[in-house]
Design an enzyme around this catalytic site. Structure first.
Site, PDB file in Angstrom:
ATOM      1  N   ASP A 210      23.928  36.892 -11.008  1.00 48.48           N
ATOM      2  CA  ASP A 210      25.113  36.087 -11.328  1.00 48.48           C
ATOM      3  C   ASP A 210      26.079  36.977 -12.110  1.00 48.48           C
ATOM      4  O   ASP A 210      25.820  38.176 -12.288  1.00 48.48           O
ATOM      5  CB  ASP A 210      24.733  34.819 -12.114  1.00 48.48           C
ATOM      6  N   HIS A 284      30.517  34.995  -8.242  1.00 40.92           N
ATOM      7  CA  HIS A 284      29.404  35.092  -9.202  1.00 40.92           C
ATOM      8  C   HIS A 284      28.745  36.467  -9.149  1.00 40.92           C
ATOM      9  O   HIS A 284      27.523  36.567  -9.256  1.00 40.92           O
ATOM     10  CB  HIS A 284      28.372  33.987  -8.931  1.00 40.92           C
ATOM     11  N   ASP A 347      28.894  29.613  -3.847  1.00 40.43           N
ATOM     12  CA  ASP A 347      29.561  28.571  -4.649  1.00 40.43           C
ATOM     13  C   ASP A 347      30.667  29.161  -5.533  1.00 40.43           C
ATOM     14  O   ASP A 347      30.646  30.351  -5.846  1.00 40.43           O
ATOM     15  CB  ASP A 347      28.537  27.840  -5.539  1.00 40.43           C
ATOM     16  N   GLU A 348      31.580  28.297  -5.906  1.00 36.15           N
ATOM     17  CA  GLU A 348      32.578  28.581  -6.944  1.00 36.15           C
ATOM     18  C   GLU A 348      33.251  29.950  -6.783  1.00 36.15           C
ATOM     19  O   GLU A 348      33.239  30.765  -7.697  1.00 36.15           O
ATOM     20  CB  GLU A 348      31.910  28.479  -8.328  1.00 36.15           C
ATOM     21  N   TRP A 414      24.874  20.418  -3.929  1.00 36.74           N
ATOM     22  CA  TRP A 414      24.988  20.137  -5.376  1.00 36.74           C
ATOM     23  C   TRP A 414      26.208  19.278  -5.657  1.00 36.74           C
ATOM     24  O   TRP A 414      26.218  18.495  -6.590  1.00 36.74           O
ATOM     25  CB  TRP A 414      24.974  21.436  -6.191  1.00 36.74           C
ATOM     26  N   TRP A 488      19.965  25.705 -14.864  1.00 38.24           N
ATOM     27  CA  TRP A 488      20.923  26.754 -15.217  1.00 38.24           C
ATOM     28  C   TRP A 488      20.729  27.024 -16.705  1.00 38.24           C
ATOM     29  O   TRP A 488      20.547  26.075 -17.494  1.00 38.24           O
ATOM     30  CB  TRP A 488      22.343  26.283 -14.932  1.00 38.24           C
TER      31      TRP A 488
HETATM   32  C1  ACM Z   1      26.252  25.555  -8.936  1.00 33.61           C
HETATM   33  O1  ACM Z   1      25.825  24.788  -9.818  1.00 33.61           O
HETATM   34  N1  ACM Z   1      27.322  26.303  -9.170  1.00 33.61           N
HETATM   35  C2  ACM Z   1      25.623  25.653  -7.657  1.00 33.61           C
END
Ligand code: ACM
Length: 557
Positions: A210, A284, A347-348, A414, A488
């Protein structure tokens, strides 16, 4: 899928028990089995474990028998002997039989049948995984002290007479640990794998990279760990003393060598857990780009952030060298992890970087991509082809649906997308934030809880998850592989705290994933949980002891 009992597999003598009560749902004073099995018939009487109890096993099932005897020996002190020679049903009198022979194949690849009678215990399963889960249930029929690491002299090692037929509702019963935001070493990961196995979970999603850390040794790119695995401090505003994960030079972090990873993979496999490694892309990725800024759009430099958020560490899709790098990394990942699934994140993604980059814009023009979502989709589709060419299946977060989903990708939902993905024939793993994010607070009394990222996810809410979306047409339901809890770790710098966030919420999710939905009963779950807490105590697992929105501090005093 599975039905009926194979009466041929029942061993003579089991019907000596006088009374029987079929427990159709987990709403009685039945034994504290977690997750609750598919079918349970409780009978009168008990089987007593003694130093003379023999373990009978077919040769192929010996490792599972060893798993059983090792645990029993620790707490009972009994040096139980194992026999693998030919045995007849009669010969096992007074003993425990573990075998795949004559097992009912209708129980499926993870199912088992366990019969406890006063004079014998018979555990049959079509596979070693099934036998292993039967052993977990067998432990739960014994007093919680069976999980003690020292001999317990005074305990009464009896199991109630019972007939259980059991198999999981879902194939993917997962847990994700983020080791990038904070590092958990190999022994700590193995401890979590032990706890997962004990709850009959079978997928460990290892979030290895990450922005804040790269944790997997890649031989071809040593700077990924030399640079990417370390940052200036623990970060996230946390007390530097909340962790011991410091290198010799005082930097915070750590990584797994490839030898470590092989050991963890083996450890997981022995517990019938498949590891799903995650290598994040295209976003990420700040830690990777701090090591190799040439694969970014800007050329860097990047420094590894000491806080959470969305960062501009994003790969450059307009340079072929980026894909050579990612392919090389994944080639080593494939060699380390034998499982079918490899998670590539997705993601993101902070797309502004691509918006402002002339080479990315030129690429979009060349390939007729009208927006950055399509560029992101182009990126993930290309990676999915590479993963597929190696015989593996790519998993990605909800966002991989944006701009078009790669043809064989599995979606990890998610923030939505399950219905869209499953009804177009894609497999889906359910990890919706409002049910599955174990980094959320467990109480609205935040002052009474350790610092968390926010949110509110009480135990009962986890327990209430129905993994199959209500709006999904029934014929697509088999595409919902199962559900997974995610931890997380931005604000979770050590294992003690991680366990507090995981347990018992993961126990609730394990029941969602395994048990028939008709058996779901929070009151009875709470009753069984009181025994589970005694097991956690024996195992030294930290957990949140109160089940409701009550300040922990008050209850633990
Ligand atoms: C995430 O919680 N960004 C997958």
């Amino acid at each position: 899928m599975k039905s009926g009992r194979n009466t041929k597999s029942a061993v003579a003598g089991i019907f000596l028990c006088l009374m029987a009560a079929t427990l159709f749902a987990a709403d009685t004073n039945g034994p504290a089995i977690l997750p609750w099995p598919q079918q349970v018939t409780l009978r009168a009487g008990a089987f007593k474990l003694t130093p003379q109890t023999r373990i009978y096993v077919d040769p192929a099932s010996r490792p599972t028998a060893t798993f059983l005897t090792a645990r029993l020996r620790q707490s009972t002190g009994y040096p139980l002997k194992t026999r693998t020679k030919f045995f007849s049903a009669r010969a096992i009198e007074g003993g425990i039989l573990l075998t795949t022979r004559a097992a009912n194949t209708n129980l499926g690849p993870e199912g088992y049948e366990l019969t406890v009678a006063p004079d014998s215990v018979v555990l049959r399963a079509p596979t070693q995984a099934g036998l292993f889960y039967g052993v977990q249930t067998l432990f739960q029929l014994l007093p919680p002290e069976i999980f003690s690491s020292n001999v317990v002299q005074a305990a009464d090692w009896r199991m109630p007479c019972i007939q259980i037929e059991d198999w999981p509702r879902f194939r993917w019963r997962g847990f994700m640990l983020d080791v990038a935001r904070h590092f958990y070493n190999r022994q700590q990961v193995e401890r979590i794998l032990d706890a997962m196995a004990f709850q009959k979970l079978n997928r460990f999603h290892w979030h290895l990279t990450d922005d804040q850390g790269w944790r997997i040794e890649i031989k071809k790119y040593p700077k990924l760990t030399q640079v990417g695995a370390w940052r200036a401090g623990v970060g996230f505003g946390l007390d530097p003393k909340s962790t011991t994960a410091y290198g010799p030079d005082g930097r915070y972090g750590g990584f797994y060598t490839q030898a470590d990873i092989r050991e963890v993979v083996k450890y997981a496999a022995a517990r019938h857990i498949t590891i799903v490694p995650e290598i994040e892309m295209p976003g990420h990725s700040t830690a990777a780009l701090a090591a190799y800024p040439q694969f970014s759009c800007t050329g860097g430099p990047f420094s590894i952030p000491l806080k959470g958020g969305v960062f501009n560490g994003i790969y450059n899709p307009a340079d072929e060298a980026t894909f050579k790098f990612l392919d090389d990394v994944l080639t080593e990942v494939f060699q380390l992890f034998p499982g079918q699934y490899v998670h590539l994140g997705g993601d993101e993604v902070p797309q502004d970087t691509w918006k402002n980059n002339p080479a990315c814009q030129a690429l979009m023009k060349r390939d007729g991509l009208t927006n950055e979502d399509e560029l992101q989709s182009w990126f993930m589709k290309r990676m999915e082809k590479f993963v597929g060419a190696h015989g593996r299946t790519m998993v990605g977060w909800s966002e991989i649906l944006k701009g078009g989903l790669a043809s064989n990708a599995v979606v990890m939902d998610w923030i939505g997308g399950a219905t869209e993905a499953a009804s177009s024939g894609h497999d889906v793993v359910m990890t919706p934030t409002q049910f599955c994010y174990f980094d959320y607070y467990q109480s609205t009394n935040r002052a009474s809880e350790p610092l968390a990222i926010g949110g509110f996810l009480p135990l009962e809410k986890v327990y209430s998850l129905e993994p199959i979306p209500a709006d999904l047409p029934e014929q697509y339901a088999p595409h919902i592989l199962g559900a997974q809890g995610n931890l997380w770790t931005e604000y979770i710098p050590n294992l003690h705290y991680a366990e507090y966030m995981i347990f018992p919420r993961l126990t609730a999710l394990a029941e969602v994933d395994w048990s028939p939905d008709s058996a779901r009963n929070f009151d009875d779950f709470s009753r069984r949980l009181q025994v589970e807490f005694q097991r956690f105590a024996e195992l030294g697992i930290n957990y949140r002891p109160n089940l409701t929105n009550v300040p922990t501090a008050t209850l633990t005093q």
